[in-house]
Design a protein around this motif. Structure first.
Motif, mmCIF file in Angstrom:
data_model
loop_
_atom_site.group_PDB
_atom_site.id
_atom_site.type_symbol
_atom_site.label_atom_id
_atom_site.label_comp_id
_atom_site.label_asym_id
_atom_site.label_seq_id
_atom_site.Cartn_x
_atom_site.Cartn_y
_atom_site.Cartn_z
ATOM 1 N N THR A 33 0.872 -1.364 -0.148
ATOM 2 C CA THR A 33 -0.212 -0.056 -0.027
ATOM 3 C C THR A 33 1.090 1.731 -0.124
ATOM 4 O O THR A 33 1.138 2.356 -0.630
ATOM 5 N N ARG A 34 2.529 1.378 0.822
ATOM 6 C CA ARG A 34 2.863 2.566 0.430
ATOM 7 C C ARG A 34 3.796 2.761 -0.538
ATOM 8 O O ARG A 34 3.391 3.804 -0.677
ATOM 9 N N ALA A 37 1.462 3.805 -3.065
ATOM 10 C CA ALA A 37 0.864 5.730 -2.542
ATOM 11 C C ALA A 37 2.276 6.535 -3.267
ATOM 12 O O ALA A 37 2.148 7.282 -3.484
ATOM 13 N N LYS A 38 3.547 6.140 -2.892
ATOM 14 C CA LYS A 38 4.683 6.487 -3.695
ATOM 15 C C LYS A 38 4.631 6.336 -4.939
ATOM 16 O O LYS A 38 4.676 7.680 -5.325
ATOM 17 N N ILE A 40 1.653 6.573 -6.924
ATOM 18 C CA ILE A 40 0.550 7.431 -7.339
ATOM 19 C C ILE A 40 1.127 8.599 -7.310
ATOM 20 O O ILE A 40 1.389 9.631 -8.128
ATOM 21 N N LEU A 41 1.924 9.320 -6.166
ATOM 22 C CA LEU A 41 2.912 10.893 -6.391
ATOM 23 C C LEU A 41 3.087 10.534 -7.301
ATOM 24 O O LEU A 41 3.446 12.359 -7.313
ATOM 25 N N LEU A 42 4.363 10.157 -7.895
ATOM 26 C CA LEU A 42 5.671 10.469 -8.594
ATOM 27 C C LEU A 42 4.619 10.958 -9.721
ATOM 28 O O LEU A 42 5.478 11.035 -10.812
ATOM 29 N N ASN A 45 2.499 13.723 -10.104
ATOM 30 C CA ASN A 45 3.923 14.871 -10.553
ATOM 31 C C ASN A 45 4.260 15.040 -11.577
ATOM 32 O O ASN A 45 4.488 15.752 -12.091
ATOM 33 N N LEU B 390 8.268 10.039 0.788
ATOM 34 C CA LEU B 390 9.230 11.428 -0.877
ATOM 35 C C LEU B 390 9.455 12.711 -0.229
ATOM 36 O O LEU B 390 11.176 12.402 -1.039
ATOM 37 N N PHE B 396 10.037 17.815 -5.203
ATOM 38 C CA PHE B 396 8.213 17.727 -5.550
ATOM 39 C C PHE B 396 7.910 17.125 -4.544
ATOM 40 O O PHE B 396 6.460 18.490 -3.993
#
Lengths: 65, 560
Positions: A33-34, A37-38, A40-42, A45, B390, B396
């Motif tokens: 899951t972690r 999430a990371k 998806i964020l990457l 962006n 992150l 970012f």
């Protein structure tokens, strides 16, 4: 206006799929899951455009509820 | 507990009307002598409007409470002549650092732009702030401050509001043409009117411990997610004057507020943060929860709500007092013009429109910060933790870390009082924006643009070229002089690059004003009494200026 691209874009789809699956190897569900999430964020962006992201989220949510 | 401040005790002095048993009708009664009510009172007095201020207590804020005051609020207080004491006493800061665990993940600088009179932020205990405001208010013959005077009922009539006021000398009636309710988050006036105060309640509790200690932490805002000394919760450290430090600990919804306030619970938490050998004393302890909510409208007939009585936010972002003070700033000039018969009553609706828009902006920011600090769902927490993870290596992600987006002034972009641009301008000084400061010389003394924006309408005229008949062509000077002599309070200034000997000229030798306002020879700005931009043009046009002025006081221009 940018648009979510949903036509097939992979040169080698099976390689990409395997890449996603392999990245979760040996992870607990919480760790996965972690990672997701990371990821998806990457990618969010990388895309940058909130309209494309909103469209992707809308399509992804279809059929979930 | 240790005390670094001795609370003043203000006496109840029965008013003449109470002693004689007569009912007097005042133009304005302000309810509540907190930061917002006192700011409003000082501004009314500046504009020559006599004002009665009723406060239920007999001293200033108990506990340091609000601590961070932003540049825009300081600019309002500077216009009212009280900012200097605050800045001198306060701790000036502009750097914020965010830590995850024991690593710093993000740092911000709140005032990257040089050449402003006032700092981005100061920290000052609310009791000092109120003490300074009261001291200033007591100097004015137009401000009638009445302590131990609790409003117990409010009745709206066609041309006034009748207030029942309870004092140590009994209950009496005070009438007001207009009432400004600055009586805080638990506003009794709001309750008397039966108004809905709707929004979100957040399921979390926080401990504030103000401690007195000598420490060599810098004057910066430090915020931790999941610090080693307070695992899985957030914490904050912030410097105040007199060696007082604001410590804030997230406790979670299940914490017992009464238990958590006890010194035997608080001291170990503080020791864990500061180290067991750091000597300190507790000055003030409080456990709070918070809400983000507001009134639908801030004007209800002859009663106008300002500050926490109208809107409430979480403390992350310092958007409470810092949005209440601009409420007063926005309201007072409008009400003064209405009282003077120079503007229609509906100008007061623009107070509600503009400040509701500001409250929405503040609530949005505050809610987002709170969602980050106190995630409402498991997946919200997963994303939050992923951002923090992150942020260590990925620039970012640092922009997503939200430990409170600190108060910035609202641009009234959609206000009906604005005249939309007809000419092209670059930069941030759009109609509705708060006028940004710049250094200028006036009468051979160095000063600031904001000092020229003194509570009247102000016209800035950028000196014209010689071919245009500059620096100020005779017909321009004549038109501006006519406006300044007219019924509305208005001043005008030529903006020059070097001293030209024009009365009231602002010499912009550093060029900051020209740069920040994108001035070219002959450009014109119309700025409101609350220092917000009303209109601007590349060429002077007396009819357009007059129409914009009418529009800015709620008289919609009828054609051009």
């Amino acid at each position: 206006m940018a648009k979510l691209m949903t036509e097939q874009r992979f040169a080698s789809p099976d390689d990409v799929y395997q890449l996603l699956i392999d990245s979760h190897r040996d992870l607990t569900p919480d760790q996965s899951t972690r990672l997701n999430a990371k990821l998806i964020l990457l990618l969010a962006n990388h895309i940058g455009d909130p309209e494309v992201l909103a469209e992707a989220l809308r399509v992804a949510r279809q059929g979930v509820e | 507990m240790h005390a670094t401040f001795s609370y003043p005790k203000y006496s109840f002095i029965p008013s003449e009307e109470q002693r004689s048993g007569t009912v007097r009708r005042h133009p304005v009664v302000v309810i509540g002598a907190g930061p917002v009510g006192l700011t409003a009172a000082l501004d009314f007095a500046r504009k020559g409007v006599p004002v009665v201020v009723l406060d239920a207590e007999d001293t200033v804020s108990v506990g340091s409470r609000a601590v961070c005051y932003a540049k825009r609020a300081l600019e309002v207080w500077d216009r009212l002549g009280v900012a200097r004491r605050m800045v001198d006493k306060g701790v000036v800061w502009k750097i914020g650092k965010v830590f995850n665990g024991d690593r710093m993940v993000y740092q911000f600088d709140l005032l990257p732009e040089p050449d402003h009179k006032l700092p981005a932020f100061i920290n000052l205990q609310q009791y000092y702030l109120e003490d300074f405001l009261v001291t200033e208010a007591l100097k004015s013959d137009l401000i009638d401050l009445r302590w131990l005077s609790r409003v117990v009922s409010a009745r709206q009539e066609a041309d006034h509001v009748a207030l029942q006021v309870e004092t140590p000398g009994g209950i009496h009636t005070v009438e007001a043409e207009w009432v400004v309710a600055c009586d805080g988050a638990k506003s009794s006036v709001r309750r008397m009117l039966g108004l809905e105060f709707q929004g979100e309640v957040f399921k979390d509790r926080f401990l504030i411990a103000d401690v007195v200690m000598t420490a060599d932490f810098p004057a910066e805002r430090w915020f931790w997610f999941d610090p080693p000394f307070h695992r899985k919760q957030s914490a904050l450290l912030h410097m105040q004057p007199d060696n007082v430090w604001r410590l804030d600990f997230q406790l979670g919804w299940d914490a017992d507020p009464e238990e958590e306030k006890k010194p035997e619970r608080v001291i170990p938490r503080v020791q864990a943060m500061l180290g067991a050998d750091t000597p300190f004393e507790l000055e003030w302890v409080s456990v709070y929860t918070f809400q983000c909510r507001r009134l639908e409208r801030f004007r209800h007939g002859r009663i106008l709500f300002a500050g926490d009585s109208a809107h409430q936010v979480s403390p992350f972002g310092a958007r409470g007092a810092n949005s209440g003070v601009p409420d007063a700033d926005n309201l007072v000039w409008k009400l003064a013009l209405v009282l003077d018969g120079k503007a229609p009553e509906k100008l007061l609706d623009s107070y509600s429109d503009e400040r509701v828009a500001a409250a929405k902006e503040n609530i949005l920011n505050s809610t987002r910060s709170t969602d980050f600090i106190t995630p409402k769902s498991e997946m919200s927490r997963v994303f939050r933790d992923a951002v923090l993870e992150l942020a260590v290596d990925q620039p970012f992600a640092r922009s997503l870390v939200n430990s409170g987006r600190l108060s910035t002034p609202t641009t009234y972009a959609d206000s009906p009082l604005n005249t939309p641009d007809g000419d092209a301008f670059a930069g941030r000084m759009v109609p509705g924006a708060p006028a940004t400061d710049a250094p200028v010389e006036r009468d051979d003394r160095s000063g600031w643009l904001t000092e020229a924006l003194d509570g009247r309408f102000t016209v800035l005229y950028a000196a014209a070229s010689d071919e245009m008949g500059g620096p100020v062509p005779a017909k321009v000077a004549e038109a501006l002089d006519t406006l300044a002599a007219g019924p509305l309070p208005l001043a005008w200034h030529a903006v020059t690059e070097r001293r030209r000997g024009i009365a009231g000229e602002l010499v912009d030798s550093a060029g900051r004003l020209r740069e920040r306002y994108d001035l070219t020879p002959g450009s014109v700005y119309l700025i409101r009494p609350d220092q917000h931009i009303a209109a601007r043009w590349r060429r002077f046009d007396a009819a357009a200026l007059s129409a914009a002025l009418n529009r800015a006081i709620g008289r919609r221009a009828t054609g051009r």
